[in-house]
Design a protein around this motif. Sequence first.
Motif, PDB file in Angstrom:
ATOM      1  N   ALA A 280     -43.738   7.580 -17.734  1.00 32.82           N
ATOM      2  CA  ALA A 280     -42.579   7.870 -16.870  1.00 32.82           C
ATOM      3  C   ALA A 280     -43.017   7.967 -15.414  1.00 32.82           C
ATOM      4  CB  ALA A 280     -41.904   9.159 -17.314  1.00 32.82           C
ATOM      5  N   ALA A 281     -44.161   8.582 -15.168  1.00 27.46           N
ATOM      6  CA  ALA A 281     -44.668   8.702 -13.804  1.00 27.46           C
ATOM      7  C   ALA A 281     -45.039   7.342 -13.234  1.00 27.46           C
ATOM      8  CB  ALA A 281     -45.876   9.639 -13.785  1.00 27.46           C
ATOM      9  N   LYS A 282     -45.624   6.478 -14.050  1.00 27.44           N
ATOM     10  CA  LYS A 282     -45.994   5.128 -13.594  1.00 27.44           C
ATOM     11  C   LYS A 282     -44.736   4.311 -13.255  1.00 27.44           C
ATOM     12  CE  LYS A 282     -49.272   2.991 -15.993  1.00 27.44           C
ATOM     13  NZ  LYS A 282     -50.361   2.744 -15.031  1.00 27.44           N
ATOM     14  N   ILE A 283     -43.673   4.497 -14.049  1.00 28.31           N
ATOM     15  CA  ILE A 283     -42.404   3.823 -13.758  1.00 28.31           C
ATOM     16  C   ILE A 283     -41.820   4.363 -12.452  1.00 28.31           C
ATOM     17  CG2 ILE A 283     -40.018   3.532 -14.540  1.00 28.31           C
ATOM     18  CD1 ILE A 283     -41.130   3.519 -17.437  1.00 28.31           C
ATOM     19  N   THR A 284     -41.950   5.675 -12.251  1.00 25.71           N
ATOM     20  CA  THR A 284     -41.482   6.295 -11.009  1.00 25.71           C
ATOM     21  C   THR A 284     -42.184   5.675  -9.803  1.00 25.71           C
ATOM     22  OG1 THR A 284     -41.149   8.385 -12.177  1.00 25.71           O
ATOM     23  CG2 THR A 284     -41.216   8.475  -9.769  1.00 25.71           C
ATOM     24  N   ALA A 285     -43.497   5.537  -9.896  1.00 23.10           N
ATOM     25  CA  ALA A 285     -44.261   4.949  -8.799  1.00 23.10           C
ATOM     26  C   ALA A 285     -43.869   3.497  -8.572  1.00 23.10           C
ATOM     27  CB  ALA A 285     -45.754   5.061  -9.099  1.00 23.10           C
ATOM     28  N   ARG A 286     -43.637   2.783  -9.663  1.00 25.27           N
ATOM     29  CA  ARG A 286     -43.283   1.355  -9.579  1.00 25.27           C
ATOM     30  C   ARG A 286     -41.959   1.151  -8.838  1.00 25.27           C
ATOM     31  NH1 ARG A 286     -41.270  -2.756  -8.958  1.00 25.27           N
ATOM     32  NH2 ARG A 286     -41.432  -4.724 -10.107  1.00 25.27           N
ATOM     33  N   TYR A 287     -41.001   2.069  -9.040  1.00 27.76           N
ATOM     34  CA  TYR A 287     -39.695   1.929  -8.396  1.00 27.76           C
ATOM     35  C   TYR A 287     -39.586   2.851  -7.179  1.00 27.76           C
ATOM     36  CZ  TYR A 287     -38.403  -1.040 -12.243  1.00 27.76           C
ATOM     37  OH  TYR A 287     -38.355  -2.072 -13.154  1.00 27.76           O
ATOM     38  N   SER A 288     -40.689   2.952  -6.435  1.00 28.26           N
ATOM     39  CA  SER A 288     -40.702   3.684  -5.167  1.00 28.26           C
ATOM     40  C   SER A 288     -41.285   2.781  -4.085  1.00 28.26           C
ATOM     41  CB  SER A 288     -41.553   4.953  -5.299  1.00 28.26           C
ATOM     42  OG  SER A 288     -42.943   4.623  -5.263  1.00 28.26           O
ATOM     43  N   LYS A 289     -41.226   3.246  -2.856  1.00 26.90           N
ATOM     44  CA  LYS A 289     -41.813   2.491  -1.745  1.00 26.90           C
ATOM     45  C   LYS A 289     -43.338   2.409  -1.851  1.00 26.90           C
ATOM     46  CE  LYS A 289     -37.950   1.767   0.580  1.00 26.90           C
ATOM     47  NZ  LYS A 289     -37.397   0.404   0.788  1.00 26.90           N
ATOM     48  N   GLY A 290     -43.904   3.176  -2.768  1.00 28.31           N
ATOM     49  CA  GLY A 290     -45.346   3.138  -2.952  1.00 28.31           C
ATOM     50  C   GLY A 290     -45.796   2.212  -4.066  1.00 28.31           C
ATOM     51  N   LYS A 291     -44.949   1.267  -4.460  1.00 28.44           N
ATOM     52  CA  LYS A 291     -45.260   0.424  -5.621  1.00 28.44           C
ATOM     53  C   LYS A 291     -46.518  -0.432  -5.431  1.00 28.44           C
ATOM     54  CE  LYS A 291     -42.153  -3.333  -4.227  1.00 28.44           C
ATOM     55  NZ  LYS A 291     -40.979  -4.146  -4.633  1.00 28.44           N
ATOM     56  N   ASN A 292     -46.913  -0.664  -4.181  1.00 30.68           N
ATOM     57  CA  ASN A 292     -48.109  -1.476  -3.932  1.00 30.68           C
ATOM     58  C   ASN A 292     -49.359  -0.635  -3.664  1.00 30.68           C
ATOM     59  OD1 ASN A 292     -46.698  -3.974  -4.182  1.00 30.68           O
ATOM     60  ND2 ASN A 292     -45.914  -3.716  -2.087  1.00 30.68           N
ATOM     61  N   GLU A 293     -49.212   0.696  -3.738  1.00 26.66           N
ATOM     62  CA  GLU A 293     -50.354   1.577  -3.534  1.00 26.66           C
ATOM     63  C   GLU A 293     -51.240   1.601  -4.783  1.00 26.66           C
ATOM     64  OE1 GLU A 293     -50.956   3.289  -0.638  1.00 26.66           O
ATOM     65  OE2 GLU A 293     -49.229   2.188   0.197  1.00 26.66           O
ATOM     66  N   ASN A 294     -52.495   1.994  -4.588  1.00 26.22           N
ATOM     67  CA  ASN A 294     -53.407   2.100  -5.724  1.00 26.22           C
ATOM     68  C   ASN A 294     -53.089   3.349  -6.559  1.00 26.22           C
ATOM     69  OD1 ASN A 294     -55.712   1.240  -7.281  1.00 26.22           O
ATOM     70  ND2 ASN A 294     -56.818   2.980  -6.393  1.00 26.22           N
ATOM     71  N   LYS A 295     -52.708   4.430  -5.869  1.00 28.39           N
ATOM     72  CA  LYS A 295     -52.352   5.673  -6.549  1.00 28.39           C
ATOM     73  C   LYS A 295     -51.134   6.293  -5.866  1.00 28.39           C
ATOM     74  CE  LYS A 295     -55.733   6.166  -9.625  1.00 28.39           C
ATOM     75  NZ  LYS A 295     -55.522   6.329 -11.073  1.00 28.39           N
ATOM     76  N   VAL A 296     -50.257   6.893  -6.660  1.00 32.29           N
ATOM     77  CA  VAL A 296     -49.076   7.577  -6.133  1.00 32.29           C
ATOM     78  C   VAL A 296     -48.964   8.937  -6.813  1.00 32.29           C
ATOM     79  CG1 VAL A 296     -46.555   7.547  -5.974  1.00 32.29           C
ATOM     80  CG2 VAL A 296     -47.839   5.434  -5.637  1.00 32.29           C
TER      81      VAL A 296
END
Length: 326
Positions: A280-296
């Motif tokens: 769920a957290a990985k999906i959250t990061a994917r659908y945020s402005k940080g989707k291209n970051e290495n870690k969120v």
Amino acid sequence: MTRALALISGGLDSLLSAKLIKDQGIEVIGITFRSYFFNEENALRMINQIGIELKIVDFSENHYEMLKNPKHGYGKNMNPCIDCHAMMLNYAGKLLEEMNADFLITGEVLNQRPMSQKKSGLDIVKRDSNFSDKILRPLCAKMLPPTEMELNGLVDREKLLDISGRSRKRQMELAEMWNIKDYPSPAGGCSLTEPNFSRRLKDLMDHNEFPTQEEVESLKLGRHFRVSDNVKVISSRTEEEGNAMKKLLNDNNTIFIAKNFNGSLIVLIGEGNTKDLEIAAKITARYSKGKNENKVLVNYGKFGAAFDESVEVKPATEEEINQYII
């Protein structure tokens, strides 16, 4: 005075059928149904165009039970049209005595629908309704054997119609003649005819025997991910969807938000384990402005409570999204 109960779906055909009978000097009262998958909104708007009153019947729970195992199966999607129409007519038939009415009207048209409105389908609907001798289909009546109402003179058969097939030309001509301007597209009011909704509904029914009304309502919103047998994740696509989702949540739901990046509202439905929470957290990061970051960094907590938990994750890859999305 002769009185008829007209099943009003909110579509054009049912309205035209009611108008045809009303124009014979028969009092017509509309009956519309509310379930988890359609409601009275269109019907309430449309009846003003022909001047009839409307009674709303909520059969949500019984309709959902029928949907689990419809006797005559589904249509192209999760739409059990034959069983649904028969159930509506059975409910309406039971109102005949209470409302001092003589017969029922439907807007069905012979051969308009490939499953439910073939001659065999119409016959099954009549039989399974348990009120077969009280059902009149004014738009296609001349294509069918005369009903009891026509034979005993309650209804003038010569003023009924012989519409058949999928063309909407004659219905649209009638609408123009009667100044009926406001009507939706065919089958536009039932979520069960929509492929995407049907996939989500099947998934829900496969994993939850007794879903809440809120869980069913949520199927209309966002992106849905099945991450395990007992856990699902929903991601809003717009702010409007996020606000609509919040109205369906309770304190058993877990909310995820990327700490340093704007993004979707993410909701976990069910009691997730460590792996479920990480997905769920990985999906959250994917659908945020940080989707291209290495870690969120993602914060999470129960709806309505403090977000006192956090986890740092790499945003979900396209392959992971495709693995879980419904």
